[in-house]
Design a protein around this motif. Structure first.
Motif, mmCIF file in Angstrom:
data_model
loop_
_atom_site.group_PDB
_atom_site.id
_atom_site.type_symbol
_atom_site.label_atom_id
_atom_site.label_comp_id
_atom_site.label_asym_id
_atom_site.label_seq_id
_atom_site.Cartn_x
_atom_site.Cartn_y
_atom_site.Cartn_z
ATOM 1 N N LEU A 406 41.442 37.861 36.593
ATOM 2 C CA LEU A 406 41.337 38.066 35.142
ATOM 3 C C LEU A 406 40.914 39.495 34.825
ATOM 4 O O LEU A 406 41.455 40.124 33.908
ATOM 5 C CB LEU A 406 40.342 37.072 34.546
ATOM 6 N N VAL A 407 39.942 40.012 35.581
ATOM 7 C CA VAL A 407 39.489 41.391 35.434
ATOM 8 C C VAL A 407 39.335 42.004 36.825
ATOM 9 O O VAL A 407 39.286 41.294 37.834
ATOM 10 C CB VAL A 407 38.144 41.480 34.671
ATOM 11 N N ARG A 408 39.205 43.324 36.871
ATOM 12 C CA ARG A 408 39.143 44.025 38.157
ATOM 13 C C ARG A 408 37.692 44.314 38.550
ATOM 14 O O ARG A 408 37.344 45.435 38.918
ATOM 15 C CB ARG A 408 39.938 45.327 38.059
ATOM 16 N N LYS A 409 36.846 43.310 38.464
ATOM 17 C CA LYS A 409 35.438 43.499 38.836
ATOM 18 C C LYS A 409 34.785 42.143 39.098
ATOM 19 O O LYS A 409 35.429 41.096 38.996
ATOM 20 C CB LYS A 409 34.698 44.235 37.718
ATOM 21 N N ASP A 410 33.506 42.184 39.443
ATOM 22 C CA ASP A 410 32.672 40.985 39.608
ATOM 23 C C ASP A 410 33.186 40.028 40.670
ATOM 24 O O ASP A 410 32.972 38.820 40.589
ATOM 25 C CB ASP A 410 32.532 40.238 38.274
ATOM 26 N N GLY A 411 33.865 40.533 41.658
ATOM 27 C CA GLY A 411 34.312 39.695 42.767
ATOM 28 C C GLY A 411 35.602 38.936 42.519
ATOM 29 O O GLY A 411 36.087 38.237 43.425
ATOM 30 N N LEU A 412 36.221 39.069 41.323
ATOM 31 C CA LEU A 412 37.460 38.339 41.044
ATOM 32 C C LEU A 412 38.645 38.867 41.868
ATOM 33 O O LEU A 412 39.432 38.059 42.384
ATOM 34 C CB LEU A 412 37.781 38.387 39.552
ATOM 35 N N PRO A 413 38.807 40.200 42.019
ATOM 36 C CA PRO A 413 39.893 40.677 42.881
ATOM 37 C C PRO A 413 39.767 40.166 44.317
ATOM 38 O O PRO A 413 40.768 39.789 44.930
ATOM 39 C CB PRO A 413 39.749 42.200 42.821
#
Length: 500
Positions: A406-413
């Motif tokens: 959803l976004v490119r931060k916080d461990g999502l990638p």
């Protein structure tokens, strides 16, 4: 949110729209484009090669995997020149050509007449269209090229470029490309780039029959490149000078060819429908003019944006090919049929008859692309827009699923890449993190990806993701552990096999 599909989307779609889409989204590029290209030669891009390979794999599996009496080979492109003497290509592989004196453009004379007949058919004058086609067939059968020219003039057929009827005489033009083989120019021999793949099957008939202990009836399938110096090569990948054929020659006992011809007619039509082509977009077209060796011939035609055109031919070729090779090579091309004795008939050798199914991989690619190209009106709130996507059968789609954080931060990638690594061994999947997720969905719709998987913060909490369906745009939440099963079930060739 509401969706309204434009019922005339395919009819109103121009070929230029599909050509533009194919280039923009990595399906087909003009060959050597940086040098202004080469007429009627194309390169398949990253998505096009996947789609084409999937079509070829489906055909191959349906032929060799679903039929225990059909096997495959891969014959060389270069063949002994006498091969093409025996097959008749050197003496009679010609197309009638005609030039317009004003535009200096060259055309196939028979195509000009056929297009005029198509105009009559489109205008509702079926009798006139059929009469014109029959007149053309009669003239070509009699090799009356002067009569073909007179037919073009009497029908007032004009050059599309100059708009005039200032035509030359009709002449025959051999379609084979020739080249030289040999290390020293003066000792080189003339050979040909094969104009069809069938002869590679015929010259290997006994090799396959004996080493595979094959019993008639049996078939030999092949996919491979062929080359024809077409007078008029146009309509994108429909008619090219370098193309790929998917052919199967089915060897049968003389006297049974009619029933096998009908069998393969129905099997092949059903195959096209099973891969997602609507029945109303397909039709049989019996040949008005038969080759001198043929007992029957029919085309399966698809309704392209430029009209119904052939995508596959089914031919009853009698024993012509094997008999010709037997005569010229002086090597027997016969089959000893043990089963005849069990039926109360004497043992005997005979040259088998052949039923041929011949499809163009490039034409099937274009058919699939045209059929999948979908435009629909989508209403979201007060706004209405046109949504374009490729409604490909999931088994044929170049990419099976796309994974988006959803976004490119916080461990999502990292989590999305973990899912990518789990799926990549079984499916062609891609990972993408650039732009808003809506734009990413749109990009995948445009190349026909059936599923998009969104990884969000909830994924980190409970290992669930949102999976979006390309056609309906509906989304559902499911565990990561279910992805492989859901995707695998939808994209399996088994979904197509079940319809055959």
């Amino acid at each position: 949110m509401a969706t309204k599909t434009d019922k005339t989307s395919l009819e109103s779609t121009q070929l230029k729209d599909i050509i533009s889409h194919a280039k923009e989204y990595g399906f087909v590029f003009p060959s050597s484009e940086i040098y202004d290209g080469l007429q009627a030669v194309y390169d398949y891009g990253q998505n096009g090669v996947e789609l084409k390979n999937n079509i070829k794999t489906l055909w191959w599996k349906c032929m060799t995997q679903l039929n225990q009496n059909v096997v495959g080979i891969d014959a060389a492109i270069f063949m002994h020149p006498l091969t093409w003497k025996a097959s008749g290509h050197i003496d009679s592989f010609n197309d009638p050509m005609i030039d317009n004196k004003d535009s200096k453009k060259r055309y196939r004379a028979d195509v000009l007449v056929e297009e005029k007949a198509a105009e009559y058919e489109k205008a509702g004058d079926l009798d006139k269209a059929q009469a014109l086609v029959k007149s053309l067939a009669r003239l070509l059968e009699a090799e009356d090229l002067k009569g073909v020219q007179e037919l073009i003039i009497s029908e007032n057929i004009k050059c599309p470029i100059s708009g005039t009827t200032n035509w030359t005489e009709v002449r025959q033009f051999n379609l084979m490309f020739s080249t030289q083989v040999g290390s020293v120019a003066e000792d080189a021999s003339t050979i040909y780039l094969r104009p069809e793949t069938a002869q590679g099957i015929f010259v290997n008939f006994l090799n396959v029959q004996k080493t595979g202990r094959m019993k008639v009836p049996f078939g030999i399938a092949q996919i491979g490149k062929a080359f024809r110096n077409e007078i008029v090569a146009r309509q994108f990948t429909f008619r090219m000078r370098e193309f790929e054929q998917m052919e199967m020659q089915f060897f049968v006992r003389p006297g049974t060819e009619e029933e096998w011809y009908e069998h393969w007619k129905q099997i092949r039509l059903k195959w096209h429908e099973a891969m997602g082509i609507p029945a109303e977009k397909l039709r049989f077209h019996d040949h008005e003019k038969l080759a001198h060796y043929a007992k029957a011939a029919v085309d399966i035609e698809f309704d392209f944006p430029f009209g119904f055109k052939e995508v596959e031919g089914i031919h009853s070729r009698s024993d012509f090919d094997l008999s010709q090779h037997q005569e010229l090579s002086r090597k027997k091309q016969q089959y000893f049929d043990n089963d005849l004795n069990e039926e109360g008939k004497p043992f005997g050798n005979y040259v088998p008859y052949v039923i041929e199914t011949s499809a163009g991989a490039d034409r099937l690619f274009l058919m699939t692309l045209c059929n999948a190209f979908t435009e629909e009106e989508v209403t979201e709130g007060d706004a209405t827009k046109t949504r374009t996507f490729l409604k490909l059968h999931p088994a044929l789609a170049p990419v099976k699923a796309a994974i988006f954080p959803l976004v490119r931060k916080d461990g999502l990638p990292e989590k999305a890449l973990e899912i990518f690594d789990q799926l990549k061994y079984d499916f062609n999947v891609i990972y993408e993190e650039r732009d808003a997720i809506g734009k990413r969905y749109t990009r995948q719709d445009l190349i026909g990806t059936p599923y998009c998987i969104a990884v969000d913060y909830e994924t980190l909490e409970n290992n669930t993701v949102t999976i979006r369906d390309r056609d309906t745009r509906e989304q559902q939440r499911l565990p990561i552990s279910e992805l492989s099963r859901i995707i695998g079930d939808a994209v399996s060739f088994k979904r197509i096999f079940e319809k055959l």
